[in-house]
Design an enzyme around this catalytic site. Sequence first.
Site, short mmCIF file in Angstrom:
data_model
loop_
_atom_site.label_atom_id
_atom_site.label_comp_id
_atom_site.label_asym_id
_atom_site.label_seq_id
_atom_site.Cartn_x
_atom_site.Cartn_y
_atom_site.Cartn_z
N SER A 65 0.86 -1.18 0.00
CA SER A 65 0.00 0.00 0.00
C SER A 65 0.89 1.23 0.00
O SER A 65 1.64 1.45 0.96
CB SER A 65 -0.89 -0.04 1.25
OG SER A 65 -1.55 1.19 1.44
N LYS B 158 -1.37 -1.14 -4.18
CA LYS B 158 -2.50 -0.27 -3.83
C LYS B 158 -1.97 1.16 -3.75
O LYS B 158 -0.91 1.41 -3.16
CB LYS B 158 -3.06 -0.75 -2.48
CG LYS B 158 -3.99 0.20 -1.76
CD LYS B 158 -4.71 -0.54 -0.61
CE LYS B 158 -4.67 0.23 0.68
NZ LYS B 158 -5.34 -0.50 1.78
N LYS C 209 -2.85 5.03 -2.50
CA LYS C 209 -3.75 5.91 -1.75
C LYS C 209 -4.13 7.07 -2.66
O LYS C 209 -3.28 7.60 -3.39
CB LYS C 209 -3.04 6.46 -0.50
CG LYS C 209 -2.75 5.41 0.55
CD LYS C 209 -4.02 4.99 1.26
CE LYS C 209 -3.72 4.03 2.40
NZ LYS C 209 -4.93 3.54 3.05
N ASP D 298 -7.21 3.35 -2.74
CA ASP D 298 -7.85 3.47 -1.42
C ASP D 298 -7.97 4.94 -1.06
O ASP D 298 -6.97 5.66 -0.98
CB ASP D 298 -7.00 2.73 -0.37
CG ASP D 298 -7.63 2.73 1.03
OD1 ASP D 298 -8.73 3.29 1.20
OD2 ASP D 298 -7.00 2.17 1.95
N GLU E 166 -11.17 1.12 -2.70
CA GLU E 166 -11.41 0.90 -1.28
C GLU E 166 -11.92 2.18 -0.61
O GLU E 166 -11.35 3.26 -0.82
CB GLU E 166 -10.08 0.44 -0.64
CG GLU E 166 -10.16 0.06 0.83
CD GLU E 166 -8.82 -0.47 1.35
OE1 GLU E 166 -7.94 -0.81 0.53
OE2 GLU E 166 -8.66 -0.51 2.58
N ASP F 286 -13.55 -0.88 4.04
CA ASP F 286 -12.54 -1.03 5.09
C ASP F 286 -13.12 -0.42 6.38
O ASP F 286 -13.75 -1.14 7.18
CB ASP F 286 -11.23 -0.34 4.63
CG ASP F 286 -10.15 -0.27 5.70
OD1 ASP F 286 -10.37 -0.73 6.83
OD2 ASP F 286 -9.06 0.28 5.41
N LYS G 2 -9.60 -6.35 8.50
CA LYS G 2 -8.46 -6.12 9.37
C LYS G 2 -8.84 -6.73 10.70
O LYS G 2 -9.76 -6.23 11.38
CB LYS G 2 -8.19 -4.62 9.54
CG LYS G 2 -7.63 -3.95 8.29
CD LYS G 2 -7.37 -2.47 8.52
CE LYS G 2 -6.89 -1.83 7.22
NZ LYS G 2 -6.89 -0.36 7.30
N GLY H 195 -3.97 -4.17 6.56
CA GLY H 195 -2.94 -3.97 7.59
C GLY H 195 -3.07 -2.57 8.14
O GLY H 195 -3.80 -1.73 7.61
O1 OSB Z 1 -6.72 2.28 4.94
O2 OSB Z 1 -5.83 0.40 4.69
C1 OSB Z 1 -5.79 1.53 5.16
C2 OSB Z 1 -2.47 2.09 6.97
C3 OSB Z 1 -2.88 2.81 8.06
C4 OSB Z 1 -4.21 3.14 8.17
C5 OSB Z 1 -5.13 2.76 7.20
C6 OSB Z 1 -4.70 2.00 6.11
C7 OSB Z 1 -3.36 1.69 5.97
C8 OSB Z 1 -2.80 1.01 4.82
C9 OSB Z 1 -1.45 0.35 4.97
O3 OSB Z 1 -3.30 1.02 3.73
C10 OSB Z 1 -1.54 -1.11 5.21
C11 OSB Z 1 -0.23 -1.72 5.63
O4 OSB Z 1 0.74 -1.62 4.87
O5 OSB Z 1 -0.17 -2.31 6.73
MG MG Z 2 -8.05 1.18 3.74
#
Ligand code: OSB
Ligand code: MG
Length: 386
Positions: free
Chosen positions: A153, A179, A181, A206, A231, A256, A280, A308
């Site tokens: 991500s 992924k 952001k 996401d 997402e 999520d 999660k 995660g």
């Molecule tokens: O939205 O999935 C999310 C990290 C912190 C808070 C929210 C998210 C995330 C990630 C990273 O997308 C996931 C990871 O690498 O553990």
């Molecule tokens: Mg997310």
Amino acid sequence: MDQQFLHCSVPVSPAVDALIPVLHQIDLITVRLPFVKPFATSVHTWAVKEALLLRLESDGVVGWGECVADPDPFYASETTQTVRHIFKEFLLPLLTPGQTIGELLKRWSPVRGHGMAKAMVENALLDLIARQQDRPLHALLGFSERRIQSGISLGIQESIPALLDAVAEATSRPYHRVKLKIMQGKDIEWVGAVRAAYPKLTLMADANGDYGLEHATHLRELDAFHLTMIEQPLSYSDIVQHAALQRELATPLCLDESIHDLDDARSALALKACGVINIKQGRVGGMIESLRIAALCQQAGIAVWSGGMDETGIGRAFNLQLQTAPGFNLPGDTSETARYFNQDIVAPSVVLADDGFIDLPKGPGIGVTVLEDRVARFTLARESIL
Ligand code: OSB
Ligand code: MG
């Protein structure tokens, strides 16, 4: 609405029958680990990983849990301080040796919400029990070993060239999917630039809730980039508007933040709000609730994956164990340790094999060894409760 999801029951894991042992020591440990790079979402940028760890000891055997709550409420409403409060005042007093895990979860049901606090305790108990039985956690949960798919991500970047650099670095490792952001002003053009440079990459986006239903036409432009999913485009607390947006988009939506437990998942499926759920375990109340959600989604024929929260090696190890369950057929956000931390608090680190898969660590419980000297080095505060 699809009524079938209102009534279907879901199987439970044999781990609900595991007995909780007498605890001789209980410690809450706050650690702060520097990230290799800050991680930015549409909501906030985190420069360090601050996490609350729960260390349980019984007859010399130690089990660990990691809470996914941040010190701030910018991903979810729980924070490390609310978790500390709920744990000490409400969850711990309901925990008795000799209870089964299933009985404990039932006794916790009057405690509304606080899934992150519950997951921390359930995790530490499951790790402890599996270590006492000298078997891996996935076996206690009822699943055989399997190799786990990987994904990465990438946080919000400063510019499109910086994003392309980040994707180049990520794809230098054999991840199964990437992924990105996204947020308002850093979306269509940005994803389009990545898609143009990587026509075949398995890609998703996401938004962490940055959009409203009024952006439906704008978001529809993402359909051109054949993303595997988008997402959480809309509010962290919404399900119904996602259902409306899903009707406007060809790309499957993935929820999520909106999914706090099995009931939310049932609502999302019944309303056809998404095609995928990001489970999660640290957000939905733990491993057992995650398995219930995964089983429900399997009945519905929709795929799930394990997200995660930039966890330390403890939380990441739970996420790996969870993905041995049926239904976790999409690559999740489980990445190599080295992209988060120069020094982690467990061994071995997560590394990708040449084919991008992650081999489960071999030890009992969550499989990794917690390096207590490293924990001590990164400790901000330690509170012994027993
Ligand atoms: O939205 O999935 C999310 C990290 C912190 C808070 C929210 C998210 C995330 C990630 C990273 O997308 C996931 C990871 O690498 O553990
Ligand atoms: Mg997310």
